[in-house]
Design an enzyme around this catalytic site. Structure first.
Site, PDB file in Angstrom:
ATOM      1  CB  THR A 120     -15.555   1.540  -6.840  1.00 36.07           C
ATOM      2  OG1 THR A 120     -14.970   2.584  -7.592  1.00 36.07           O
ATOM      3  CG2 THR A 120     -15.618   0.302  -7.686  1.00 36.07           C
ATOM      4  CE1 TYR A 178     -11.114  -3.298  -8.350  1.00 34.25           C
ATOM      5  CE2 TYR A 178     -11.861  -1.126  -7.668  1.00 34.25           C
ATOM      6  CZ  TYR A 178     -11.769  -2.479  -7.440  1.00 34.25           C
ATOM      7  OH  TYR A 178     -12.335  -3.023  -6.315  1.00 34.25           O
ATOM      8  CB  SER A 231     -16.026  -2.368  -5.347  1.00 35.12           C
ATOM      9  OG  SER A 231     -15.571  -1.128  -4.856  1.00 35.12           O
ATOM     10  CG  ASP A 234      -3.967 -17.015 -14.589  1.00 32.96           C
ATOM     11  OD1 ASP A 234      -2.986 -16.265 -14.533  1.00 32.96           O
ATOM     12  OD2 ASP A 234      -5.110 -16.625 -14.928  1.00 32.96           O
ATOM     13  CG  ASN A 269      -6.044   0.259  -0.829  1.00 33.05           C
ATOM     14  OD1 ASN A 269      -5.704  -0.800  -1.313  1.00 33.05           O
ATOM     15  ND2 ASN A 269      -6.948   1.028  -1.391  1.00 33.05           N
ATOM     16  CE  LYS A 306     -13.954  -5.949  -8.495  1.00 37.58           C
ATOM     17  NZ  LYS A 306     -13.927  -7.404  -8.319  1.00 37.58           N
TER      18      LYS A 306
HETATM   19  C1  UD1 Z   1     -10.235   2.181  -3.462  1.00 36.32           C
HETATM   20  C2  UD1 Z   1     -11.210   1.943  -4.572  1.00 36.32           C
HETATM   21  C3  UD1 Z   1     -12.134   0.820  -4.161  1.00 36.32           C
HETATM   22  C4  UD1 Z   1     -11.311  -0.403  -3.889  1.00 36.32           C
HETATM   23  C5  UD1 Z   1     -10.336  -0.107  -2.779  1.00 36.32           C
HETATM   24  C6  UD1 Z   1      -9.453  -1.304  -2.503  1.00 36.32           C
HETATM   25  C7  UD1 Z   1     -12.164   3.699  -6.004  1.00 36.32           C
HETATM   26  C8  UD1 Z   1     -12.826   5.017  -6.034  1.00 36.32           C
HETATM   27  N1  UD1 Z   1     -11.939   3.185  -4.794  1.00 36.32           N
HETATM   28  O1  UD1 Z   1     -10.988   2.685  -2.366  1.00 36.32           O
HETATM   29  O2  UD1 Z   1     -13.046   0.541  -5.180  1.00 36.32           O
HETATM   30  O3  UD1 Z   1     -12.155  -1.478  -3.546  1.00 36.32           O
HETATM   31  O4  UD1 Z   1      -9.529   1.010  -3.150  1.00 36.32           O
HETATM   32  O5  UD1 Z   1      -8.443  -1.451  -3.412  1.00 36.32           O
HETATM   33  O6  UD1 Z   1     -11.885   3.117  -7.004  1.00 36.32           O
HETATM   34  N2  UD1 Z   1      -5.811   8.234   1.429  1.00 36.32           N
HETATM   35  C9  UD1 Z   1      -4.918   9.159   1.884  1.00 36.32           C
HETATM   36  N3  UD1 Z   1      -3.577   8.859   1.861  1.00 36.32           N
HETATM   37  C10 UD1 Z   1      -3.117   7.667   1.368  1.00 36.32           C
HETATM   38  C11 UD1 Z   1      -4.050   6.712   0.898  1.00 36.32           C
HETATM   39  C12 UD1 Z   1      -5.388   7.026   0.934  1.00 36.32           C
HETATM   40  O7  UD1 Z   1      -5.291  10.246   2.320  1.00 36.32           O
HETATM   41  O8  UD1 Z   1      -1.895   7.472   1.333  1.00 36.32           O
HETATM   42  C13 UD1 Z   1      -7.253   8.533   1.482  1.00 36.32           C
HETATM   43  C14 UD1 Z   1      -7.951   8.486   0.137  1.00 36.32           C
HETATM   44  O9  UD1 Z   1      -7.840   9.722  -0.510  1.00 36.32           O
HETATM   45  C15 UD1 Z   1      -9.369   8.123   0.545  1.00 36.32           C
HETATM   46  C16 UD1 Z   1      -9.187   7.259   1.797  1.00 36.32           C
HETATM   47  O10 UD1 Z   1      -7.878   7.532   2.268  1.00 36.32           O
HETATM   48  O11 UD1 Z   1     -10.075   9.264   0.922  1.00 36.32           O
HETATM   49  C17 UD1 Z   1      -9.300   5.777   1.498  1.00 36.32           C
HETATM   50  O12 UD1 Z   1      -8.449   5.467   0.418  1.00 36.32           O
HETATM   51  P1  UD1 Z   1      -8.151   3.953  -0.044  1.00 36.32           P
HETATM   52  O13 UD1 Z   1      -7.791   3.137   1.136  1.00 36.32           O
HETATM   53  O14 UD1 Z   1      -7.191   4.018  -1.187  1.00 36.32           O
HETATM   54  O15 UD1 Z   1      -9.557   3.413  -0.528  1.00 36.32           O
HETATM   55  P2  UD1 Z   1     -10.582   4.022  -1.603  1.00 36.32           P
HETATM   56  O16 UD1 Z   1      -9.930   4.948  -2.546  1.00 36.32           O
HETATM   57  O17 UD1 Z   1     -11.775   4.495  -0.865  1.00 36.32           O
END
Ligand code: UD1
Length: 353
Positions: A129, A152, A127, A60, A201, A156
Site C-alpha cells: 500500500t 492505515y 505493505s 499490549d 478483504n 505504514k
Molecule cells: C488492503 C490494503 C492493504 C492491506 C490489505 C490487508 C490498501 C489500498 N490496501 O488490500 O494495504 O495490507 O488490505 O488488510 O490499503 N474486493 C471485492 N469484493 C470484496 C472485497 C474485495 O471485489 O468484497 C476486491 C477489492 O476491490 C480489490 C481486491 O478485491 O480489488 C482485493 O481486496 P482486499 O482483499 O480488500 O485487499 P486490498 O484492498 O488489495
C-alpha cells in the site's frame, strides 16, 4: 541454544503462520499479543501443529511498563518480528488516532526498547500500500511512496520512515517486508485468517460466501483498465510469506545486511483479477460463487504486482505455492471453522480457551 525471537502479534494471521516457520527453522519464538484481534485458541493450535509448547505473554505494546518488564525478563532476545498492528483500511478512516497509536506510537515504544536492550535487529511488516497506484508495473522497491489512500496506509509509510531514520543512527538494523496480498492458510487447516465481523478483504469474503454465511460477493468495479475490467493484485500464500520472514531473519542475524535499512517486496510477481480469483476458487473447490458487480470501492487502486527480483537474489527466497494452493487451503480452513460449529455465523471467532 536457539536464538530467541520476539514475535509481536504472534497469534494473528501472519504472525501465527510465521511462528510455525520459525520453530521449524531453528528459532525460539517468544510470542506476545494483546488478543484484540486473535485468541488463545490460536496458541493451542500452534502447539498442536508444532507438537511442543510455546512461550506466550498477553501484553499490549502500548503498555510501556509491561514491555519494559518483558525485555528485562528476557535479556537474550536476538531479534524482533513486529506484526502487532491494526490493519483495517475502512476502520482507519473512521478512527485515525487509533491507527497512529497502534501502528506508530507502539512502534516508537518498541524501538526504544530494542535500542536500550541492544537487540541487533527488527523485521517490520510493511505493505505494498506504500506505493499507492504505481505508474510502472511490476513495482520495484526503488519506486517512491505513492499517495496513501487511508490513515492505515499512511501509518505504514510513517513506520518505514521512522525505521529508516532510527536504524541509520542506532546499533540495530531493520528489514522492512512489503507484503502484497497474503491469503490461504496452513496445510493442517488448524490456523488461518479469522476476520472480525464482516470481512473487508476479498478471500475471507469469498470463503464465507461459499460457506453460505454471506448472500453474495460484491465485485468492486468492472470498469478498470484491466483485461476483464476487475482490479488486479498479487496474491501470496501466507506460508510463503512466513518463509520470507525466516529468510530475512537469517540474513539479519548472519550480519549480511549491506545497509542498516533494507526493503523487500514479498509477492509472487504475478497479478490476478478479482474475477480470476472467483473462477479459481470455483475450479479448485468445486464451489460456484454467487456474485454481483458493484461500484468501485473508494480508495482501491486498479492494479499492482511485485517485482520480486531483489527478494530472490538477496534473500534467496521466492514464493513456491500456487493460486491453486491458496484457494484450496483458504477453503479447507473455512470448512474446518464451520465444522467446529462456531456460535455466531456473522462473527466467526474463536471462543476463549
Ligand atoms: C488492503 C490494503 C492493504 C492491506 C490489505 C490487508 C490498501 C489500498 N490496501 O488490500 O494495504 O495490507 O488490505 O488488510 O490499503 N474486493 C471485492 N469484493 C470484496 C472485497 C474485495 O471485489 O468484497 C476486491 C477489492 O476491490 C480489490 C481486491 O478485491 O480489488 C482485493 O481486496 P482486499 O482483499 O480488500 O485487499 P486490498 O484492498 O488489495
Amino acid at each position: 541454544m536457539k536464538p530467541l525471537i520476539l514475535v509481536t502479534g504472534g497469534l494473528g494471521y501472519i504472525g501465527s503462520h510465521t511462528v510455525i516457520e520459525l520453530a521449524q527453522s531453528g528459532y525460539e519464538p517468544l510470542i506476545i499479543d494483546n488478543l484484540s484481534n486473535s485468541s488463545l485458541r490460536v496458541l493451542d493450535r500452534l502447539e498442536t501443529i508444532a507438537d511442543r509448547p510455546f512461550t506466550f505473554e498477553k501484553i499490549d505494546l502500548n503498555d510501556h511498563a509491561a514491555m519494559k518488564h518483558l525485555f528485562q525478563r528476557y535479556p537474550n532476545i536476538r531479534g524482533v518480528i513486529h506484526f502487532a498492528a491494526s490493519k483495517a483500511v475502512g476502520e482507519s478512516i473512521e478512527k485515525p488516532l487509533l491507527y497512529y497509536r497502534n501502528n506508530v506510537s507502539a512502534l516508537v515504544n518498541l524501538l526504544e526498547l530494542v535500542e536500550t536492550n541492544s537487540v541487533p535487529g527488527i523485521i517490520f511488516s510493511s505493505s505494498c500500500t506504500v506505493y499507492g497506484q504505481p505508474n510502472i508495473l511490476p513495482v520495484t522497491e526503488s519506486m517512491p511512496f505513492g499517495k496513501a489512500s487511508s490513515p492505515y496506509g499512511r501509518s505504514k509509510q510513517i513506520g518505514e520512515q521512522i525505521l529508516m531514520d532510527a536504524s541509520s543512527t542506532s546499533a540495530f538494523t531493520c528489514i522492512a517486508l512489503r507484503y502484497f496480498n497474503p491469503i490461504g492458510a496452513h496445510e493442517s487447516g488448524l490456523i488461518g485468517e479469522l476476520p472480525n465481523g464482516v470481512p473487508s478483504n476479498l478471500v475471507p469474503f469469498i470463503t464465507q460466501t461459499a460457506a453460505g454465511l454471506r448472500d453474495k460477493l460484491r465485485v468492486f468495479g468492472n470498469d478498470y483498465n484491466t483485461p476483464d475490467g476487475t482490479a488486479i493484485r498479487d496474491y501470496i500464500h501466507v506460508m510463503d510469506l512466513a518463509a520470507a520472514h525466516v529468510a530475512a531473519l537469517n540474513r539479519q542475524l548472519q550480519g549480511k545486511q549491506t545497509s542498516n535499512y533494507e526493503i523487500f517486496n514479498i509477492g509472487t510477481g504475478q497479478g490476478f483479477s478479482v474475477l480470476e480469483l472467483i473462477e479459481a476458487f470455483d475450479r479448485v473447490n468445486n464451489r460456484p460463487l454467487p456474485f454481483k458487480i458493484a461500484d468501485r470501492r473508494p480508495g482501491d487502486i486498479e492494479k499492482i504486482f511485485a517485482d520480486t527480483t531483489k527478494a530472490s537474489q538477496v534473500l534467496q527466497w521466492r514464493a513456491k505455492r500456487s493460486l491453486h494452493d491458496m484457494m484450496r487451503t483458504a477453503w479447507q480452513w473455512q470448512e474446518n471453522l464451520m465444522n467446529e460449529s462456531f456460535t455466531s455465523t456473522t462473527q466467526p471467532q474463536y471462543d476463549n480457551r
